[in-house]
Structures are given as C-alpha cells and as structure tokens.
Write an enzyme that holds these catalytic residues in place. Structure first.
Site, PDB file in Angstrom:
ATOM      1  N   ASN A  37       1.016  -1.293  -0.052  1.00  0.00           N
ATOM      2  CA  ASN A  37      -0.023  -0.179   0.022  1.00  0.00           C
ATOM      3  C   ASN A  37       0.949   1.157   0.008  1.00  0.00           C
ATOM      4  OD1 ASN A  37      -2.443   1.518  -0.116  1.00  0.00           O
ATOM      5  ND2 ASN A  37      -2.982   0.884   2.091  1.00  0.00           N
ATOM      6  N   TYR A 162      -9.324  13.739  16.263  1.00  0.00           N
ATOM      7  CA  TYR A 162      -8.819  12.866  15.282  1.00  0.00           C
ATOM      8  C   TYR A 162      -9.486  11.794  14.874  1.00  0.00           C
ATOM      9  CZ  TYR A 162      -5.663   9.543  13.444  1.00  0.00           C
ATOM     10  OH  TYR A 162      -5.153   8.568  12.665  1.00  0.00           O
ATOM     11  N   ASP A 217      -6.341  -2.392  17.829  1.00  0.00           N
ATOM     12  CA  ASP A 217      -5.248  -2.250  17.127  1.00  0.00           C
ATOM     13  C   ASP A 217      -4.695  -0.971  17.626  1.00  0.00           C
ATOM     14  OD1 ASP A 217      -3.158  -2.139  15.387  1.00  0.00           O
ATOM     15  OD2 ASP A 217      -4.376  -2.410  13.683  1.00  0.00           O
ATOM     16  N   HIS A 219      -2.033   0.339  16.664  1.00  0.00           N
ATOM     17  CA  HIS A 219      -1.375   0.572  15.415  1.00  0.00           C
ATOM     18  C   HIS A 219       0.160   1.446  15.806  1.00  0.00           C
ATOM     19  CE1 HIS A 219      -1.711   1.436  10.949  1.00  0.00           C
ATOM     20  NE2 HIS A 219      -2.302   0.378  11.141  1.00  0.00           N
ATOM     21  N   ASP A 323      -6.329  -3.491   2.414  1.00  0.00           N
ATOM     22  CA  ASP A 323      -5.523  -2.934   0.999  1.00  0.00           C
ATOM     23  C   ASP A 323      -4.767  -4.413   0.681  1.00  0.00           C
ATOM     24  OD1 ASP A 323      -4.461  -2.175   3.982  1.00  0.00           O
ATOM     25  OD2 ASP A 323      -2.598  -2.772   2.918  1.00  0.00           O
ATOM     26  N   GLU A 346      -8.127 -12.036  10.302  1.00  0.00           N
ATOM     27  CA  GLU A 346      -8.634 -10.725   9.823  1.00  0.00           C
ATOM     28  C   GLU A 346      -9.364 -10.737   8.452  1.00  0.00           C
ATOM     29  OE1 GLU A 346      -5.846  -7.601   9.323  1.00  0.00           O
ATOM     30  OE2 GLU A 346      -7.305  -6.081  10.259  1.00  0.00           O
TER      31      GLU A 346
HETATM   32  O1  KDG Z   1      -1.798  -0.396   4.605  1.00  0.00           O
HETATM   33  C1  KDG Z   1      -1.768  -0.442   6.068  1.00  0.00           C
HETATM   34  C2  KDG Z   1      -2.891  -1.547   6.346  1.00  0.00           C
HETATM   35  O2  KDG Z   1      -2.788  -2.625   5.978  1.00  0.00           O
HETATM   36  C3  KDG Z   1      -3.088  -1.210   7.986  1.00  0.00           C
HETATM   37  O3  KDG Z   1      -3.157  -0.176   8.553  1.00  0.00           O
HETATM   38  C4  KDG Z   1      -4.181  -2.223   8.528  1.00  0.00           C
HETATM   39  O4  KDG Z   1      -3.304  -2.352  10.729  1.00  0.00           O
HETATM   40  C5  KDG Z   1      -4.042  -2.734   9.924  1.00  0.00           C
HETATM   41  C6  KDG Z   1      -4.884  -3.920  10.283  1.00  0.00           C
HETATM   42  O5  KDG Z   1      -4.664  -4.347  11.461  1.00  0.00           O
HETATM   43  O6  KDG Z   1      -5.777  -4.435   9.521  1.00  0.00           O
HETATM   44 MG    MG Z   2      -2.875  -3.777  12.348  1.00  0.00          MG
END
Ligand code: KDG
Ligand code: MG
Length: 409
Positions: A37, A162, A217, A219, A323, A346
């Site tokens: 991505n 946000y 998540d 992140h 993605d 997922e």
């Molecule tokens: O392109 C980035 C994504 O694949 C990501 O942000 C998705 O963290 C993600 C997830 O757990 O699906």
């Molecule tokens: Mg993730």
C-alpha cells in the site's frame, strides 16, 4: 512446466492492487498479490525490470528453489519492497502449481486441518453510540469477533477530533489519502487516547456481553510503558488480543508490555521475514502472529513462520486488511485451512468494484469463511476489467503529537 512470462497488472477497483501474473509454457496462468500500500510502483518496477526476464525459463514447480534464489540473489536482505515482490511471485507459483495438479493450494500444504475459517470484522464509530450500533449490526449477522476503533478528541483544540484512519467498509473515509491531504497532518494525544480506550472497551464489554471476542489495534503508537498501561487498562474486559501496542521494530518493547499484563498480544503485520519474528516468538512476547502474506514471503514464507510459531505455542492471526486483494485473502484462507496453529483471520469484505476484477473463490457467512474447492488459489482475474480501472496514486497517512512531533499513524 517452465515459466514463459512474468508480468504485473496494476489496477484500482476502488483501491490499488498489484497483481503478479505468471504464464507457464503450457499456457496455464497463476496469479499472486504483490500489493504494498502506497509503494505499488516500486514493487512493480522491481518485478518487471529486475526479476521477470531473469526468472523466465525456470521450472515453475520448483517454488522453494525460486524463493531461495530471489531472496539470496538480491543480496540486500529483506525489506518490504523486495519481500512483497517475492511474496507475489511465490503466491502466483502456488496458484500455478495447484491449477496444474487440479488441486486447491491447501491440499498441497498437507490438506484440511479445519473445514471453515473463523474471521474477525472491523467496527468503527465516530462516537460511542455509532460504534455500539455497528458492533450490534455485525453480531446480528453472526459475527463473533470484532476489531473496534474510535476517533480521539484533540485536547489542545476544543471541538477538533482526530478521525482515526479505519477500514470499516461503508463507515467513512478510507485509510489512504491524496498527496494534497498528506500535507495536512492530524494531531493525536496519547493520554486522551488511553482514557478513551479504557472507557470504550468497558462500554463494549458491558453492552455487548461476555461472548463476543474483542480486538483493538493500537497501530504501533505507544511507548512501551504506555502500552503496558493500555494492556492493563483493558485487562478486566477480556480482549481476544491487543494488536501492535508498541513500535515493532524495537522488539524488547513487547517484553515490557508482557511483564505487566496478561492481555493477549497480536503483532506481525510489519515483519517481513521469519527472522524478524524470532525474538518475539522465542520469548513468547506475543500470542498471535499476524504476518501479511503479501509482505512476508507469500505462502512459502507464512507456512515456515507458522511452523516456528507452533513450536512456541503461538497461534496465527494473519493480516487481512482492506488493502490486500481477494487473491491474498484467498492465500490466507488456504494457509489457515492447512496449518495446525490457526487462531483467527482478519477479514474485510471486498468493495463491490473488486468483484468486477476478481472472481469469488470463498464465501463469508455468519463469522466464518469457507473456501470453494477450486484448483490453485481459486481466484480468477478479469484482465480486461482490471485494465479499465487504472492505478490512482494514493498515500498512507501521517500523524503528529500535540507538539508537532511525528507519530506513527
Ligand atoms: O496499509 C496499512 C494497513 O494494512 C494497516 O493499517 C491495517 O493495521 C491494519 C490492520 O490491522 O488491518
Ligand atoms: Mg494492524
């Protein structure tokens, strides 16, 4: 069966996908997913300009030999761009092998360990009510595991929120942004987020009851000690796992989280090699290994990592975001079907436009995916439709802290 041609197809049925197409001398075609991505053009150039003519004429059935050769010939080990190119080629070779033997890929990996694959879906809410509503919708349609996300207020600027980038199809803007939008960097505050995480998680558990499995998540945004606090905060609410609590490049950060909480941890979508995973596996700093099949060596790479994880009593929960194309989702499902240490998968429903390009080789129903018994990965690509949906430049976003310091988005 020899490789006659390796080509790529870059298409944008709603979002960009880079497809690898390998044609054998028999005319048989295998497809793989080499989508990275935001960096699609770099992977495409690597495959088309450095790898395809070199690999022409090789025995298409010698997948491990090709895998090792691509990995080692480049000398410059690993890295997301190189590993994505290798993953797409590997996936296309498995597809080709399956089609040439009239066998689904899972049957070549040892056959079925299970009949259907439990998946988790995404729920995003711009506020508590909309998040609860979305979770209830998913539960009503049979979903038993939900990854939840929410927006976070900016404490420094009253009224500014946000907008958390998310992948809940139909629930708002997608994670990718235009080059212009990338110049406007949103602000995010860790302390506010941590308070929201506690409140929202408690609310979901109270309102949705004990049965539904909840996943969140982070992140990669928190420092190790803040991540430890997050894991402790959600511990009473019995998460299925907390994902990417810390920056995964620094693996000992996971140790700090681990030592302070019994909340299960899922990590791995940014790892591209088995060696990346090893410290976390050997030390049991995680419970679910979440590799991405398009970035960590394709079917071959994931099956190897799953075997090592199995030896460490760690389950697989492969990355299945919006993605990756239906080809990579299918490759995930074939691996999930075969491996012994499957945890959960997922899953994101494909955008309707993707169904113009990819045939469906699997079915979702009531929280589970079932593979159709088709040869190879079971997905065909309508190349004419793909050509009519050309690449559209897009970027992953960026995030900053209250003071303008750069943060993981
Ligand atoms: O392109 C980035 C994504 O694949 C990501 O942000 C998705 O963290 C993600 C997830 O757990 O699906
Ligand atoms: Mg993730």
């Amino acid at each position: 069966m020899k490789i006659a041609r390796i080509e790529t197809i870059l298409t944008c049925p709603d979002r960009n996908y880079l497809i690898v197409k390998i044609t054998a001398d028999s005319g048989l075609v295998g497809y793989g997913d080499a989508t990275l991505n935001g960096r699609e053009l770099a992977v495409q150039a690597l495959i088309e300009r450095h790898l395809s003519s070199w690999l022409t004429g090789w025995d298409a059935g010698a997948i491990e030999k090709i895998w090792q050769s691509v990995l080692r010939q480049q000398y410059w080990r690993g890295g997301a761009i190189q590993m994505t190119a290798l993953s797409g080629i590997d996936m296309a070779l498995w597809d080709l092998k399956g089609k040439s033997l009239h066998a689904p890929v899972y049957s070549l990996l040892g056959g079925k360990s299970r009949d259907r694959i439990r998946v988790y879906l995404h729920a995003h809410g711009v506020n508590d009510d909309s998040l609860l509503r979305r979770c209830r919708e998913l539960i009503a349609e049979g979903c038993t595991a939900i990854r939840y996300s929410f927006d976070t207020r900016d404490p420094a600027r009253p009224g500014v929120v946000y907008r958390q980038a998310h992948q809940d199809i139909g629930a708002g803007p997608r994670i990718e942004v235009s080059e212009e939008d990338l110049r406007v960097i949103p602000r995010w505050d860790a302390a506010t987020y941590l308070r929201d995480l506690g409140r929202v998680t408690a609310l979901l558990r109270t309102e949705l009851g004990p049965e539904v499995d909840l996943i969140h998540d982070v992140h990669q945004r928190l420092s190790p000690i803040m991540a430890a606090r997050a894991a402790r905060t959600v511990e009473p609410f019995d998460l299925f796992f907390l994902e990417d609590p810390v920056e995964p490049l620094y693996k000992p950060g996971l140790k700090i989280v681990r030592e302070r909480s019994a909340t299960p941890i899922g990590v791995g979508e940014l790892f591209t090699t088995l060696q990346d995973c090893l410290p976390a596996l050997q030390n049991n700093w995680l419970d679910y290994l979440r590799l991405d099949i398009s970035h960590a060596g394709g079917v071959t790479g994931i099956v190897k990592a799953a075997a090592v994880a199995d030896a460490c009593q760690i389950l697989m929960a492969l990355h299945g975001p919006s993605d990756i194309s239906p080809l990579a989702h299918a490759a995930n499902f074939h691996v999930d079907t075969a491996i012994p240490n499957f945890g959960i998968q997922e899953f994101i429903h494909a955008d309707p436009r993707a169904t113009e390009v990819f045939t469906a080789g699997y079915r979702y129903s009531e929280g589970y995916v079932t593979l159709e018994d088709l040869p190879g990965l079971g997905i065909e690509v309508d190349e004419k439709a793909a050509a009519g949906l050309p690449y559209a430049k897009s970027f992953l976003p960026l995030l900053q802290d209250k003071d303008g310091g750069v943060q993981n988005w």
